[in-house]
Design an enzyme around this catalytic site. Structure first.
Site, PDB file in Angstrom:
ATOM      1  N   GLU A 157       3.360 -10.084  -0.379  1.00  0.00           N
ATOM      2  CA  GLU A 157       3.204  -8.661  -0.727  1.00  0.00           C
ATOM      3  C   GLU A 157       4.618  -8.150  -0.959  1.00  0.00           C
ATOM      4  O   GLU A 157       5.365  -7.951  -0.012  1.00  0.00           O
ATOM      5  CB  GLU A 157       2.568  -7.881   0.428  1.00  0.00           C
ATOM      6  CG  GLU A 157       1.198  -8.365   0.845  1.00  0.00           C
ATOM      7  CD  GLU A 157       0.112  -7.956  -0.127  1.00  0.00           C
ATOM      8  OE1 GLU A 157       0.387  -7.182  -1.063  1.00  0.00           O
ATOM      9  OE2 GLU A 157      -1.019  -8.430   0.054  1.00  0.00           O
TER      10      GLU A 157
ATOM     11  N   CYS B  93       5.906   0.555  -0.406  1.00  0.00           N
ATOM     12  CA  CYS B  93       5.774  -0.265  -1.609  1.00  0.00           C
ATOM     13  C   CYS B  93       4.830   0.389  -2.614  1.00  0.00           C
ATOM     14  O   CYS B  93       4.907   0.110  -3.795  1.00  0.00           O
ATOM     15  CB  CYS B  93       5.288  -1.648  -1.233  1.00  0.00           C
ATOM     16  SG  CYS B  93       3.823  -1.577  -0.218  1.00  0.00           S
TER      17      CYS B  93
END
Ligand code: NAD
Length: 484
Positions: free
Chosen positions: A255, A289
């Site tokens: 990720e 993010c």
């Protein structure tokens, strides 16, 4: 050693016991809002990582051999322990990250929802059966735990990232060697205390804070017993881990960074949209993010949007994370402030205008506060292709939906994106054309335990959360059985 006014664990967790590092070394954890050291934490060395992998390998057969119900019960007891520690963990998150207390409380509450979801999934691990798939045989597929998982987490959500990885891997029947970010080890250790207390077999979860992430990471990549490495963090480190996993042909879940675009059409209710974009950009001081980095606003809505957005951003209060009125605390450290200052300066040199913010609120070498800011530019700049990991938004005017989609897709990342339109159908049509793992249409993205999450292109490999997030820690075995 800590300077906190409540007790916290600062040792490594290896083989079910709390211990100092094999080298006796410690490293400092600092509070980014004061710059003060809040604790010294045991500094795991490669030998400690080796010991954690050995312990996991020894403990795994017992853990895999438990019934789903027994595993579920242990996870539920750990969740009860986490509930009792909720307040302490929220306070640790504030000390380690500087995020406002309300956000820290939200993070641990959300982490509990995820741990609970995964513990329920432990009861529902799938299997398939094909009676008489051919005339002479039956077949079935079992989904077995991959084995030992090395988990590497970032500092921006120190509890939630642990919940996503440890919760899912334990539910799947795996053992976990967790290496939390060096900025935020205390939160991970406090979470692990609840698992030890719940009776998790010794060795099934180890926690290795370290000031030498590459050294501990190398053990996770090189030991053949570690079947999978799951990582959340920067694309640069993710690439290194992927390369390092090649020799052992290990499963790698990544990720990575994002640089989320926002498409704002000309038919929006600007006031409504501004609130959503402010939330999507400035939550967690922009250090997320999924943060909405690059806004592409339709020319006909641009002036109204930029005005209203600037006003809303100027109203955000930067300050002490313990104050209830604070919206934005410090960034994680001075280096993060310097990186953003450099990105702003290079953007301005390329022709951007800094409309508001972007300056330090305190001129100090120890605390890391930066005013939320807005950059505007006539067209896409090279710097807008970079992830701004902090409270700075960029806005570019687009001629129409097509140009906005083209600019949105002009990125090496593809984690999250946002689309705002007064016409939901038009919004969905734009979303269909955006290359991204997650898209919010007329809403800021929130995390939900049931929904898979992950990136495309250089934002990552694999999915976390939801049922998909548990399946990543299982592998299927196909068995054919002859019929007499
Ligand atoms: P980082 O990559 O520097 O650190 C992340 C983790 O990797 C830390 O635990 C660190 O100690 C460890 N690490 C660093 N070098 C290593 C090495 N050589 N071997 C093994 N481990 C190593 O990232 P960061 O600065 O902590 O986090 C910011 C980045 O993470 C941003 O790019 C952000 O977008 C990304 N992020 C992504 C997600 C997501 O879900 N996709 C979530 C949060 C953050």
């Amino acid at each position: 050693m800590t300077t906190l006014d409540f007790p916290v664990e600062t040792r490594l967790l290896v083989a079910g016991t709390w211990r100092e590092s094999s080298t006796g070394e410690t490293f400092a954890v600092s509070d980014p809002s004061t710059g003060r050291v809040v604790a010294r934490v045991a500094d795991a060395a490669a030998a400690d990582a080796e010991a954690a992998v050995d312990a996991a390998a020894a403990a795994l057969p017992e853990w895999v051999g438990l019934t789903a119900t027994a595993r579920h019960e242990i996870l539920q007891r750990a969740i009860a322990g986490l509930r009792r520690r909720e307040d302490v963990i929220a306070r640790l998150i504030v000390h380690e990250t500087g995020k406002p207390l309300a956000e820290a409380r939200g993070e641990i509450a959300n982490s509990l929802r995820f741990f609970d979801f995964f513990s329920q999934e432990a009861l529902r691990l799938p299997g398939e059966y094909w009676p008489q798939i051919q005339s002479d045989r039956d077949a079935y597929v079992v989904h077995e735990p991959v084995g030992i998982v090395g988990a590497i987490t970032p500092w921006n959500f120190p509890a939630f990232m642990v919940a996503c990885k440890v919760g899912a891997a334990l539910a799947a029947g795996c053992a976990v060697v967790l290496k939390p970010a060096e900025q935020t080890p205390l939160t991970a250790l406090a979470i692990a205390e609840a698992f030890v207390e719940a009776g998790l077999p010794a060795g099934i979860l180890s926690v290795l804070p370290t000031n030498d992430p590459a050294g501990v990471g190398r053990v996770l990549l090189e030991r053949p017993e570690v079947a999978c490495v799951t990582f959340t963090g920067s694309t640069a480190v993710g690439q290194r881990l992927l390369a390092g996993a090649a020799d052992g042909v290990k499963r790698v879940l990544l990720e990575l960074g994002g640089n989320a675009p926002v498409v704002v059409s000309d038919d929006v209710d600007v006031d409504k949209v501004v609130g959503q974009v402010v939330r999507a950009r400035f939550a967690n001081a922009g250090q997320a993010c999924v943060a909405a980095n690059r806004v592409y606003v339709h020319r006909r809505a641009a002036a109204r949007f930029i005005d209203a957005f600037s006003t809303a951003v100027q109203e955000l209060r930067v300050g002490d994370p313990w104050e209830a009125t604070t919206n934005i605390g410090p960034l994680i450290d001075i280096r993060a402030v310097e990186t953003l200052e450099d990105q702003i300066a290079r953007s301005v040199a390329q022709g951007a205008v800094l409309r508001t913010g972007g300056r330090r609120t305190r001129d100090t070498a120890t605390s890391a506060f930066l005013e939320p800011g807005i950059l505007t530019a006539d067209g896409a700049l090279d710097t807008f292709g970079e992830e701004f990991f902090g409270p700075i938004a960029s806005i570019v005017v687009a001629e129409d939906d097509d140009e906005a989609v083209r600019l949105a897709n002009d990125s090496r990342y593809g984690l999250s994106a946002y689309v705002f339109s007064g016409d939901a159908e038009r919004g969905r049509r734009i979303a269909d054309r955006i290359r991204s793992g997650n898209v919010g249409v007329n809403c800021a993205l929130t995390s939900d335990p049931a929904l898979p999450f992950g990136g495309v292109r250089m934002s990552g490999i694999g999915r976390e959360r939801g049922r998909a997030g548990v399946l990543e820690f299982l592998e299927s075995k196909t068995i054919q059985v002859g019929r007499r």
